[in-house]
Design a protein around this motif. Structure first.
Motif, PDB file in Angstrom:
ATOM      1  N   MET A 110      31.372 -13.630 120.113  1.00  0.00           N
ATOM      2  CA  MET A 110      32.575 -14.005 118.922  1.00  0.00           C
ATOM      3  C   MET A 110      31.886 -14.841 117.812  1.00  0.00           C
ATOM      4  O   MET A 110      30.965 -15.999 117.942  1.00  0.00           O
ATOM      5  N   PRO A 111      32.243 -14.562 116.484  1.00  0.00           N
ATOM      6  CA  PRO A 111      31.334 -15.238 115.495  1.00  0.00           C
ATOM      7  C   PRO A 111      31.965 -16.597 115.858  1.00  0.00           C
ATOM      8  O   PRO A 111      33.275 -16.957 115.726  1.00  0.00           O
ATOM      9  N   ALA A 112      31.619 -18.061 114.930  1.00  0.00           N
ATOM     10  CA  ALA A 112      31.646 -19.176 115.688  1.00  0.00           C
ATOM     11  C   ALA A 112      32.931 -19.840 114.220  1.00  0.00           C
ATOM     12  O   ALA A 112      34.275 -20.091 115.514  1.00  0.00           O
ATOM     13  N   ASP A 113      32.942 -19.101 113.835  1.00  0.00           N
ATOM     14  CA  ASP A 113      34.357 -19.210 112.778  1.00  0.00           C
ATOM     15  C   ASP A 113      35.787 -18.710 113.494  1.00  0.00           C
ATOM     16  O   ASP A 113      37.173 -19.172 113.038  1.00  0.00           O
ATOM     17  N   GLU A 114      35.672 -17.636 114.461  1.00  0.00           N
ATOM     18  CA  GLU A 114      36.865 -16.785 115.117  1.00  0.00           C
ATOM     19  C   GLU A 114      37.837 -18.085 115.912  1.00  0.00           C
ATOM     20  O   GLU A 114      38.187 -18.672 116.700  1.00  0.00           O
ATOM     21  N   SER A 115      36.198 -18.138 116.384  1.00  0.00           N
ATOM     22  CA  SER A 115      36.375 -19.214 117.409  1.00  0.00           C
ATOM     23  C   SER A 115      36.824 -20.285 117.585  1.00  0.00           C
ATOM     24  O   SER A 115      38.055 -21.123 118.066  1.00  0.00           O
ATOM     25  N   PRO A 175      30.159 -23.668 121.926  1.00  0.00           N
ATOM     26  CA  PRO A 175      31.456 -23.986 122.151  1.00  0.00           C
ATOM     27  C   PRO A 175      31.460 -25.520 121.653  1.00  0.00           C
ATOM     28  O   PRO A 175      32.480 -26.097 121.242  1.00  0.00           O
ATOM     29  N   CYS A 176      29.868 -26.262 121.881  1.00  0.00           N
ATOM     30  CA  CYS A 176      29.954 -27.722 121.682  1.00  0.00           C
ATOM     31  C   CYS A 176      30.548 -27.270 120.118  1.00  0.00           C
ATOM     32  O   CYS A 176      30.915 -28.255 119.528  1.00  0.00           O
ATOM     33  N   ASN A 177      29.669 -27.069 119.152  1.00  0.00           N
ATOM     34  CA  ASN A 177      29.323 -26.570 118.283  1.00  0.00           C
ATOM     35  C   ASN A 177      30.841 -26.837 117.199  1.00  0.00           C
ATOM     36  O   ASN A 177      31.088 -27.574 116.371  1.00  0.00           O
TER      37      ASN A 177
END
Length: 151
Positions: free
Chosen positions: A44-49, A76-78
């Motif tokens: 899952m792309p970080a921006d979507e998360s 998750p932490c980022n």
């Protein structure tokens, strides 16, 4: 004490966040409204998360939120670091069940006190437990039959 309890938001690798929530609700079924989760899916792309995390955090509808993640430096932490402002929300990495149960138990305390209790609960919940098999236990001196009490 706050007039309203702090929200607790778990952001972790799938399926850990949901599994931890289910464990908490087993012990504290009345805590559902205070506890939100986001399972970060592989690829899952970080921006979507991050977008999903922002929406989920808003649904908690609390003035203060404690965010718990599974591992410092991971996605998750980022993502969580981008949500936290240090005033109305705080972040603790390394979530475990004892930590989470403390968070729910003391969710009505001021954020600084809550963070201190959560950190203590997380570290105190980690311990080596010595378990020895009956065949490895020393024979009791008053055991006249010299039985090892094995089944």
């Amino acid at each position: 004490m706050n007039d309203q309890s702090n929200g607790i938001f778990i952001i972790a690798h799938a399926p850990l966040a949901t599994a931890l929530r289910q464990c908490v609700l087993h012990v504290f079924p009345d805590a559902a409204a205070s506890l939100a989760v986001l399972d970060v899916q592989p690829n899952m792309p970080a921006d979507e998360s991050l977008a999903t995390a922002r929406m989920t955090m808003a649904l908690l509808n609390t003035e203060h939120t404690l965010i718990l993640t599974d591992m410092f430096g991971a996605t998750p932490c980022n993502v969580a670091q981008k949500l936290v402002d240090g005033l109305n929300s705080r972040l603790v990495a390394g979530v475990n069940l004892p930590m989470l149960l403390r968070a729910i138990t003391y969710r009505n305390e001021a954020m600084d006190a809550l963070v201190a209790r959560v950190l203590a609960g997380g570290t105190q919940g980690v311990m080596q437990v010595a378990v020895t098999a009956p065949q490895n236990q020393q024979r009791k001196h008053n055991d006249q039959n010299h039985d090892h009490h094995q089944q």
